[in-house]
Scaffold this motif. Sequence first.
Motif, PDB file in Angstrom:
ATOM      1  N   THR A  27       0.808  -1.209   0.000  1.00 51.67           N
ATOM      2  CA  THR A  27       0.000   0.000   0.000  1.00 51.67           C
ATOM      3  C   THR A  27       0.845   1.265   0.000  1.00 51.67           C
ATOM      4  OG1 THR A  27      -1.629  -1.233   1.289  1.00 51.67           O
ATOM      5  CG2 THR A  27      -1.936   1.151   1.121  1.00 51.67           C
ATOM      6  N   TYR A  28       1.930   1.283   0.773  1.00 54.58           N
ATOM      7  CA  TYR A  28       2.757   2.495   0.839  1.00 54.58           C
ATOM      8  C   TYR A  28       3.282   2.896  -0.536  1.00 54.58           C
ATOM      9  CZ  TYR A  28       6.235   5.912   2.224  1.00 54.58           C
ATOM     10  OH  TYR A  28       6.963   7.069   2.334  1.00 54.58           O
ATOM     11  N   PRO A  29       3.962   1.995  -1.283  1.00 53.01           N
ATOM     12  CA  PRO A  29       4.419   2.408  -2.621  1.00 53.01           C
ATOM     13  C   PRO A  29       3.278   2.706  -3.586  1.00 53.01           C
ATOM     14  CG  PRO A  29       4.885   0.077  -2.234  1.00 53.01           C
ATOM     15  CD  PRO A  29       4.439   0.644  -0.937  1.00 53.01           C
ATOM     16  N   LEU A  30       2.087   2.160  -3.321  1.00 50.51           N
ATOM     17  CA  LEU A  30       0.949   2.393  -4.200  1.00 50.51           C
ATOM     18  C   LEU A  30       0.375   3.789  -4.019  1.00 50.51           C
ATOM     19  CD1 LEU A  30      -0.923   0.767  -6.225  1.00 50.51           C
ATOM     20  CD2 LEU A  30      -2.468   0.497  -4.270  1.00 50.51           C
ATOM     21  N   LEU A  31       0.337   4.277  -2.777  1.00 46.81           N
ATOM     22  CA  LEU A  31      -0.352   5.526  -2.474  1.00 46.81           C
ATOM     23  C   LEU A  31       0.581   6.700  -2.190  1.00 46.81           C
ATOM     24  CD1 LEU A  31      -3.285   4.239  -0.232  1.00 46.81           C
ATOM     25  CD2 LEU A  31      -3.220   4.519  -2.711  1.00 46.81           C
ATOM     26  N   ALA A  32       1.783   6.447  -1.686  1.00 42.96           N
ATOM     27  CA  ALA A  32       2.700   7.538  -1.346  1.00 42.96           C
ATOM     28  C   ALA A  32       3.457   7.975  -2.588  1.00 42.96           C
ATOM     29  CB  ALA A  32       3.664   7.098  -0.242  1.00 42.96           C
ATOM     30  N   LYS A  33       2.784   8.714  -3.464  1.00 39.59           N
ATOM     31  CA  LYS A  33       3.386   9.133  -4.726  1.00 39.59           C
ATOM     32  C   LYS A  33       2.690  10.404  -5.216  1.00 39.59           C
ATOM     33  CE  LYS A  33       0.286   5.964  -7.155  1.00 39.59           C
ATOM     34  NZ  LYS A  33       0.175   4.666  -7.840  1.00 39.59           N
ATOM     35  N   LEU A  34       3.384  11.167  -6.032  1.00 41.66           N
ATOM     36  CA  LEU A  34       2.801  12.370  -6.617  1.00 41.66           C
ATOM     37  C   LEU A  34       1.695  11.988  -7.590  1.00 41.66           C
ATOM     38  CD1 LEU A  34       6.016  14.459  -7.403  1.00 41.66           C
ATOM     39  CD2 LEU A  34       4.578  14.535  -5.361  1.00 41.66           C
ATOM     40  N   GLN A  35       0.644  12.771  -7.603  1.00 39.28           N
ATOM     41  CA  GLN A  35      -0.466  12.465  -8.488  1.00 39.28           C
ATOM     42  C   GLN A  35      -0.152  12.903  -9.912  1.00 39.28           C
ATOM     43  OE1 GLN A  35      -2.845  15.590  -6.137  1.00 39.28           O
ATOM     44  NE2 GLN A  35      -3.974  15.484  -8.079  1.00 39.28           N
ATOM     45  N   HIS A  36      -0.696  12.165 -10.885  1.00 38.43           N
ATOM     46  CA  HIS A  36      -0.545  12.535 -12.288  1.00 38.43           C
ATOM     47  C   HIS A  36      -1.416  13.736 -12.646  1.00 38.43           C
ATOM     48  CE1 HIS A  36       2.018   9.298 -13.464  1.00 38.43           C
ATOM     49  NE2 HIS A  36       1.113   8.339 -13.384  1.00 38.43           N
ATOM     50  N   ASP A  37      -2.642  13.772 -12.109  1.00 36.71           N
ATOM     51  CA  ASP A  37      -3.643  14.738 -12.571  1.00 36.71           C
ATOM     52  C   ASP A  37      -3.722  15.972 -11.673  1.00 36.71           C
ATOM     53  OD1 ASP A  37      -4.595  13.202 -10.487  1.00 36.71           O
ATOM     54  OD2 ASP A  37      -6.687  13.222 -11.182  1.00 36.71           O
ATOM     55  N   ILE A  38      -2.580  16.496 -11.270  1.00 34.33           N
ATOM     56  CA  ILE A  38      -2.581  17.717 -10.460  1.00 34.33           C
ATOM     57  C   ILE A  38      -3.115  18.885 -11.285  1.00 34.33           C
ATOM     58  CG2 ILE A  38      -0.195  18.287 -11.109  1.00 34.33           C
ATOM     59  CD1 ILE A  38       0.109  19.447  -8.250  1.00 34.33           C
ATOM     60  N   ALA A  80       1.648  12.900 -21.826  1.00 34.36           N
ATOM     61  CA  ALA A  80       3.083  12.649 -21.931  1.00 34.36           C
ATOM     62  C   ALA A  80       3.371  11.153 -21.981  1.00 34.36           C
ATOM     63  CB  ALA A  80       3.814  13.272 -20.741  1.00 34.36           C
ATOM     64  N   PRO A  81       4.337  10.725 -22.778  1.00 32.13           N
ATOM     65  CA  PRO A  81       4.630   9.291 -22.895  1.00 32.13           C
ATOM     66  C   PRO A  81       5.145   8.684 -21.602  1.00 32.13           C
ATOM     67  CG  PRO A  81       6.275  10.614 -24.051  1.00 32.13           C
ATOM     68  CD  PRO A  81       5.172  11.542 -23.683  1.00 32.13           C
ATOM     69  N   GLU A  82       5.680   9.500 -20.705  1.00 24.38           N
ATOM     70  CA  GLU A  82       6.183   8.972 -19.435  1.00 24.38           C
ATOM     71  C   GLU A  82       5.061   8.619 -18.452  1.00 24.38           C
ATOM     72  OE1 GLU A  82       9.287  11.560 -21.256  1.00 24.38           O
ATOM     73  OE2 GLU A  82       7.164  11.857 -20.763  1.00 24.38           O
ATOM     74  N   ILE A  83       3.857   9.115 -18.704  1.00 28.37           N
ATOM     75  CA  ILE A  83       2.742   8.898 -17.784  1.00 28.37           C
ATOM     76  C   ILE A  83       2.202   7.484 -17.950  1.00 28.37           C
ATOM     77  CG2 ILE A  83       0.401   9.577 -17.167  1.00 28.37           C
ATOM     78  CD1 ILE A  83       2.290  11.659 -16.317  1.00 28.37           C
ATOM     79  N   LYS A  84       2.288   6.701 -16.896  1.00 27.75           N
ATOM     80  CA  LYS A  84       1.743   5.341 -16.884  1.00 27.75           C
ATOM     81  C   LYS A  84       1.089   5.094 -15.525  1.00 27.75           C
ATOM     82  CE  LYS A  84       5.494   3.729 -19.877  1.00 27.75           C
ATOM     83  NZ  LYS A  84       4.693   3.925 -21.084  1.00 27.75           N
ATOM     84  N   LYS A  85       0.014   4.327 -15.524  1.00 28.33           N
ATOM     85  CA  LYS A  85      -0.619   3.978 -14.258  1.00 28.33           C
ATOM     86  C   LYS A  85       0.367   3.203 -13.406  1.00 28.33           C
ATOM     87  CE  LYS A  85      -5.455   4.002 -15.695  1.00 28.33           C
ATOM     88  NZ  LYS A  85      -6.738   3.267 -15.769  1.00 28.33           N
ATOM     89  N   ASN A  86       0.499   3.662 -12.155  1.00 27.10           N
ATOM     90  CA  ASN A  86       1.427   3.069 -11.189  1.00 27.10           C
ATOM     91  C   ASN A  86       2.865   3.125 -11.672  1.00 27.10           C
ATOM     92  OD1 ASN A  86      -0.623   2.332  -9.291  1.00 27.10           O
ATOM     93  ND2 ASN A  86      -1.164   0.641 -10.650  1.00 27.10           N
ATOM     94  N   GLY A  87       3.162   4.065 -12.580  1.00 22.23           N
ATOM     95  CA  GLY A  87       4.536   4.292 -13.006  1.00 22.23           C
ATOM     96  C   GLY A  87       5.297   5.113 -11.976  1.00 22.23           C
ATOM     97  N   SER A 348      -8.380   1.743  -3.831  1.00 20.40           N
ATOM     98  CA  SER A 348      -8.299   3.175  -3.542  1.00 20.40           C
ATOM     99  C   SER A 348      -7.157   3.852  -4.287  1.00 20.40           C
ATOM    100  CB  SER A 348      -8.124   3.402  -2.033  1.00 20.40           C
ATOM    101  OG  SER A 348      -6.908   2.842  -1.576  1.00 20.40           O
ATOM    102  N   ASP A 349      -6.472   3.136  -5.172  1.00 15.37           N
ATOM    103  CA  ASP A 349      -5.369   3.701  -5.945  1.00 15.37           C
ATOM    104  C   ASP A 349      -5.896   4.806  -6.860  1.00 15.37           C
ATOM    105  OD1 ASP A 349      -3.147   4.276  -7.398  1.00 15.37           O
ATOM    106  OD2 ASP A 349      -3.045   2.348  -8.452  1.00 15.37           O
ATOM    107  N   PRO A 350      -5.429   6.062  -6.694  1.00 17.76           N
ATOM    108  CA  PRO A 350      -5.951   7.164  -7.529  1.00 17.76           C
ATOM    109  C   PRO A 350      -5.633   6.983  -9.007  1.00 17.76           C
ATOM    110  CG  PRO A 350      -4.047   7.882  -6.238  1.00 17.76           C
ATOM    111  CD  PRO A 350      -4.429   6.527  -5.729  1.00 17.76           C
ATOM    112  N   ASP A 351      -4.593   6.240  -9.336  1.00 18.16           N
ATOM    113  CA  ASP A 351      -4.258   6.038 -10.750  1.00 18.16           C
ATOM    114  C   ASP A 351      -5.346   5.278 -11.500  1.00 18.16           C
ATOM    115  OD1 ASP A 351      -1.935   7.334 -10.216  1.00 18.16           O
ATOM    116  OD2 ASP A 351      -0.598   5.749 -10.906  1.00 18.16           O
ATOM    117  N   ASP A 352      -6.085   4.430 -10.778  1.00 17.68           N
ATOM    118  CA  ASP A 352      -7.104   3.619 -11.440  1.00 17.68           C
ATOM    119  C   ASP A 352      -8.228   4.458 -12.037  1.00 17.68           C
ATOM    120  OD1 ASP A 352      -5.777   1.272 -10.955  1.00 17.68           O
ATOM    121  OD2 ASP A 352      -6.959   0.704  -9.198  1.00 17.68           O
TER     122      ASP A 352
END
Length: 370
Positions: A27-38, A80-87, A348-352
Amino acid sequence: MRTAVVVTLLGIGAIAVAAGLVLQLHTYPLLAKLQHDINTVSVSEGEGVTAVVHPPGKAPEVRHNLRLTATTHVEGDLAAPEIKKNGDVTVWKRATIVKEDAEKLVLSAEVRRICLDRRTGEAVAPCHGEFYETEQGKRITAQDRQLLHPGLSFVFPFDTEQRDHRWYDTVLKRPVDIHFAGEQLLQGLDVYRFQHTVPPTALDRLAVPGYLVGSPEPSVDVTQYYGVTRTLLVEPRTGAVLSVREDIRQELRTDDQGEGAGTPVFAGELRLTNASVTANVDQVKENLPRLFLITVLPVVLWAGGAVLLVAGLLLLALRRRGVVAGSLALVIGACLAAAITYGVTTSSDPDDALDLENVVSSSNVDYGLR
């Protein structure tokens, strides 16, 4: 009866330890990350500022006692090509426009596009399409693995440490160490204060109209100098920058002028407005319960689960009865807790919630903000 106690202790202990492990490892690596859609807008203001302005159809001039407003818009570039879910990488664009309030004259404007490590906040390369543009139509782009914006530009790392960090200065075009300067309270949040002072530093050599620097000559060669004292207030668990204050000094000096003897082209302080600071604080307060779930709660579960497991195993060793039932409780409890915790946190992963298949490159963060 004692067998039931053993089974209960082992079962609950296994549940607690397994849930704690899933929270920490998954869960920590899944949720403790900067959001893509800021998508945020913040405003800084300054009063009593001296600056060069460019009135339409007139020659540039130095004006004093100005009131300024700087508007910054940050938006994720989902195309952007770098944007990937859970990337591990996200891409943000930022536009900043500085205007004087009386005539709405633009003092400066810039647009930047940066790839960021989603956990440390540091700029990363290679970054397709990384650029900065401080003069419309004159865009500087990255080549190959070139890093145009090394260091931190938006946020600090999750679980920010009380040490020096590298903060990118957009005027110097390089990172500068920013130092931990203490702790304080900001609207109910414990925050870290980071600060640095950039001494007057020579930038560009340029020719300017003589009248601008008090010379009768039609054109004078000068050197532009820049210095700043920058103070950031950072919420350490999220790394969010909640407040920014910058005391900026820029002057033009002829070859025979020393520090402070030149012509000021910008002298004053810009600071984030109370409304912007409050919005930042409110956003962090909204996110902190989620961080509690993935930082503090695992430790509580491990500690409590370990106590229950030890107690259950001691009772099992003393009585040597209920081994089968106790073993089943361990296995079933651990599997059940791991499965439930994994499923709930994954959902609850926001990337989904992001649709990355049908997006186009953002045009909102651009000079249109003028």
